[in-house]
Every structure is written in structure tokens, then in C-alpha cells.
Scaffold this active site. Structure first.
Site, PDB file in Angstrom:
ATOM      1  N   VAL A   1      -0.222  -4.462  -0.852  1.00 28.62           N
ATOM      2  CA  VAL A   1       0.813  -3.676  -1.526  1.00 28.62           C
ATOM      3  C   VAL A   1       2.169  -4.365  -1.407  1.00 28.62           C
ATOM      4  CG1 VAL A   1       2.012  -1.455  -1.616  1.00 28.62           C
ATOM      5  CG2 VAL A   1      -0.445  -1.522  -1.172  1.00 28.62           C
ATOM      6  N   CYS A   2       2.485  -4.859  -0.224  1.00 33.99           N
ATOM      7  CA  CYS A   2       3.778  -5.510  -0.002  1.00 33.99           C
ATOM      8  C   CYS A   2       3.925  -6.759  -0.868  1.00 33.99           C
ATOM      9  CB  CYS A   2       3.932  -5.882   1.468  1.00 33.99           C
ATOM     10  SG  CYS A   2       3.833  -4.470   2.587  1.00 33.99           S
TER      11      CYS A   2
END
Length: 230
Positions: free
Chosen positions: A58-59
Site C-alpha cells: 500500500v505504501c
């Protein structure tokens, strides 16, 4: 991630920087060099966001999207700063992955908060839910800071939900417009749509301030075309 998270005492209360607060100062290292936070941000709008860690899915998409949108933020006189509990070397290595996989070029600074102290003073961290003596985990938080170093917005997301940066840009537009005009924006407002006159502005003042006119639906609900944005 590089280095262990910062342990906290059982039952301790985490500090949180809330809307209206002046942001605390810190000195940090980034992949772009050293950064004195107050010196770097004073006079600018700022997006400061934390994320759980480098080399995570996600990051990777979030930092890639921020890099793709950096001109949108710069056009709004807004700086972008990231922070996570990774080392500078770790940031440099991971950014290569972000640029490769997301097709972009990360140019904004990402603070290396290896001991978690910066995230703790901003309330970007939380204890793990697994045990009372759990270690500190870095959350997925974002704050928007105005040129006087005051927090105007704060959003905290769960680790598994990526942020919508188009909503963050929309909120930034609304804040910049409403702080410099005596208006508020309605739900789901977008640039170019009508806005609402503040209840503290009487009709005589409204006629002077809003030459395009206004429509009074209720005494407290008056609609006017959006003022020009600087």
C-alpha cells in the site's frame, strides 16, 4: 523496516496533534538531506503524512501517487513531506522500487524516524493491539498544515486502506478558499461549484463581499458563486 519500533509503557497515553494545534518542531534526516521542520514549512501549506513502512504494497502505491501528483500540490503552494520509521539508506533503496513499479520520480523528502519519536509526538503511532506492553506501530495518517503552522485537517486510516489523494487535494482547495474568504463549502464540493456564506456575515456585508450576488434559502443558508481562487 530498519531498526526496532519504540517501546512504550503499558497504559501510556499517546500524544496527538489535532486540528487547530500548532505543529511541533523537529530536526530530521531525509533522503534529500537534513530538515528543520519549522524552518522548512513556515509560509507554505504542507501535507505531512506517515506510513507504516518501506517495502510494503500500500505504501508503495501511495508514495508513487504522491509523486505523480506533486505538481498539483506545488501549484497550490503546498509542500509534501513523508515520514516512516525507516533509515535514510532504506528510503533510498525503496524509492528506487517505487519509481520503477509506479512509473514516477519521488522528489519530496521522506523523514527517517528510526526511533519513532517524531511519529509519537504527532500521534501518528499507536501501540499494537496484541499485548499491553506492545511496541509502537506507525499508522497511516495525514495532516494538512497552513502557512502559520496550524493543523487544518487530520485523517487517520487503517494500515490496509490506501489514501485517496484526490480527496486530499479537494480538501486543500476547500481550505485555501474558505480561509481567505468568508465562506464555507458544502458536502462534496468541487472547485467551480457554489459555496455558502458564513452565518456571521449579515446580508449587507454579503452584498459587499460577494458582488456576484447570493440566494437566501434560509437565513443561515445562503448560496453564492465561488469566489476567484488566488
Amino acid at each position: 523496516m530498519s531498526g526496532p519500533p519504540t517501546p512504550i509503557a503499558p497504559g501510556s497515553v499517546l500524544q496527538v496533534v489535532n486540528v487547530g494545534d500548532e505543529v511541533p518542531n523537529f530536526n530530521g534526516k531525509t533522503q534529500k538531506g537534513s530538515l528543520s521542520f519549522h524552518e522548512y514549512i513556515t509560509g507554505s501549506w504542507v501535507i505531512l503524512l506517515s506510513y507504516p513502512g518501506n517495502y510494503t504494497p500500500v505504501c508503495t502505491t501511495e508514495v508513487g501517487m504522491l509523486a505523480k501528483l506533486i505538481k498539483e500540490f506545488e501549484g497550490r503552494r503546498c509542500k509534501v513531506i513523508g515520514v516512516s520509521a525507516d533509515s535514510v539508506a532504506n528510503h533510498i533503496g525503496w524509492i528506487k522500487d517505487v519509481n520503477e513499479t509506479q512509473g514516477t520520480d519521488v522528489v519530496f523528502p521522506i523523514v527517517a524516524d528510526e526511533n519513532g519519536k517524531i511519529c509519537k509526538i504527532f500521534g501518528f503511532s499507536r501501540p499494537s493491539d496484541l499485548a499491553e506492553d506492545a511496541e509502537l506501530l506507525i499508522g497511516r495518517s495525514v495532516i494538512i498544515i497552513d502557512p502559520q503552522r496550524k493543523v487544518q485537517l487530520r485523517m487517520d486510516y487503517p494500515p490496509y486502506v490506501g489514501r485517496n489523494f484526490f480527496e486530499i487535494i479537494r480538501a486543500l482547495d476547500a481550505m485555501q478558499l474558505s480561509l481567505y474568504n468568508k465562506i464555507a463549502t458544502p458536502a462534496n464540493w468541487k472547485v467551480g461549484e457554489d459555496v455558502m456564506i458564513l452565518p456571521s456575515v449579515n446580508n449587507q456585508m454579503a452584498s459587499e463581499l460577494f458582488p456576484k450576488g447570493f440566494t437566501e434559502i434560509k437565513p443561515y443558508l445562503r448560496i453564492t458563486p465561488q469566489p476567484d481562487m488566488d
